[in-house]
Structures are given as structure tokens and as C-alpha cells.
Design a protein around this motif. Sequence first.
Motif, short mmCIF file in Angstrom:
data_model
loop_
_atom_site.label_atom_id
_atom_site.label_comp_id
_atom_site.label_asym_id
_atom_site.label_seq_id
_atom_site.Cartn_x
_atom_site.Cartn_y
_atom_site.Cartn_z
N ASP A 99 -20.11 10.06 -77.59
CA ASP A 99 -18.75 10.44 -77.23
C ASP A 99 -18.64 11.87 -76.70
OD1 ASP A 99 -17.73 7.96 -78.03
OD2 ASP A 99 -17.57 8.63 -80.10
N ALA A 100 -19.77 12.54 -76.46
CA ALA A 100 -19.71 13.92 -75.97
C ALA A 100 -19.11 14.00 -74.57
CB ALA A 100 -21.10 14.55 -75.99
N ARG B 217 -13.69 18.88 -75.54
CA ARG B 217 -14.99 18.40 -76.00
C ARG B 217 -15.35 19.01 -77.35
NH1 ARG B 217 -16.28 18.51 -70.30
NH2 ARG B 217 -16.85 20.72 -70.43
N GLY C 257 -13.49 17.03 -80.10
CA GLY C 257 -13.89 15.64 -80.21
C GLY C 257 -12.77 14.68 -79.86
N LYS D 221 -11.36 16.34 -89.63
CA LYS D 221 -10.73 15.23 -88.91
C LYS D 221 -9.60 14.58 -89.71
CE LYS D 221 -13.10 11.47 -88.30
NZ LYS D 221 -14.11 10.51 -87.77
#
Length: 215
Positions: free
Chosen positions: A46-47, A107, A110, A142
Motif C-alpha cells: 500500500d506504499a 504516504r 498511510g 490508527k
Amino acid sequence: MIGLTSLWTNGRTAVAPELDRRRAVFVLGKIDEILSWEKTKEQEKDARFVELGECLCEVRSKQYWRLEKLKSFEEFLEKRFPDSRRKAYYLMAIHEHLPRIPKHQLREVGWSKAVELVKVARREGEEFDCATWLHRAKELPKEGFKVEVERHLTGKDVESWEIIYFKLFRSQLPVVEKAIETAGLMLGTDKSRGYCLEMICADFLAGANYGDTQS
């Protein structure tokens, strides 16, 4: 429905955009490159979500899916994201609703935190304080950031929560992910994955006969 080759606008059929075949080949190739790269880079998965979301938005607006003789953008997503189209729409929402946040900073936080930022940006529109919310996204873990966003959007304190860890074999992941995704579609996409898992378990318990297991 978004993605059809012709749309009705004010009673008239809108003309599909002229297909730039060279650009379409480049963008479609870029999407395939990123998806293939993600599969082989598990630790960096997912970068490249910012770049992927931007490419997907261009495919939708320019109808590049026509280059592959597909009927709609939905069919394009079914082909590229067979496991879950929802993530593709999340990535496009990040590109569309967070244009003021530099890509390198997105980025850094995330894609899962960026999705939460989208929720606030949609609600507040032009009043969205992207600098303040970006700082919160960087500072909070998160789950903590999700709680902060939920509290901001609802004005209510959310129920206390815990993170539970358990191991799954790779062969089990598709079944679990599909079950949670299906539950989300049935219960509403605004429901958390934890809530969906709770309802799956509740449904299992409702159908289980504990007495029979003891005999």
C-alpha cells in the motif's frame, strides 16, 4: 451509473470523451505495475496508494477501460480488484477529497488514516482544516485516530475498545476477508470491520445448538 459509455444529461446523451490511446495504455500499465508490485512487496504493501488512486480516477474520467473492450468502469474494477472493489473507491476518494495535502505526507500517514481524513473533508468541505487533521493523523495510532474522527463526526464519545490479535494462515485470509466484506455490504459500508465480525459471530451463535454439542 458512473462508467457507462454514454450518460443521459438534461434529456440528451452525453458524448463519451475522445480516447487518448497512448495515454490510456500508459495509465493502465501503471495500474497493473503498482498492483503487481504490491503483491511482491508484502512489507511495503500500500506504499503507492496515492499514485494508484490518481490513476484510477483518470481511468474513470477518461474512460480508458474502453481500450480493453470493457462495458463499464465497474467491469474494469471487477477485473483489477476481484477481491474487493471497495478499496479502489477508497483510494479514489483520497485523491478527490484531499488535494491540498501533499502526496508525500499522505504516504506518511498511510491509506487507512487517509480514508478517515476523507470522512472529515467530506463533512466540512471548504472549512476542512487539513493541517490540523494531518497533524492528528501523524501523532495518533490508527485505531486512536479512528476514534478521534468518530467523536468529531458524531459529537459522541465512542465505546472503549481493545485490539485483539490472533493468527490466520494465508489460506484462511480470503475466506475471512470475504465474510467481513459481505457483512459490510449487508449491514452498511459505514460499519466498522469489528462490528461486521461481531455480527458474523452473533449469527453463528444464533444458529448453533449448544445442547447438541454436549451430547
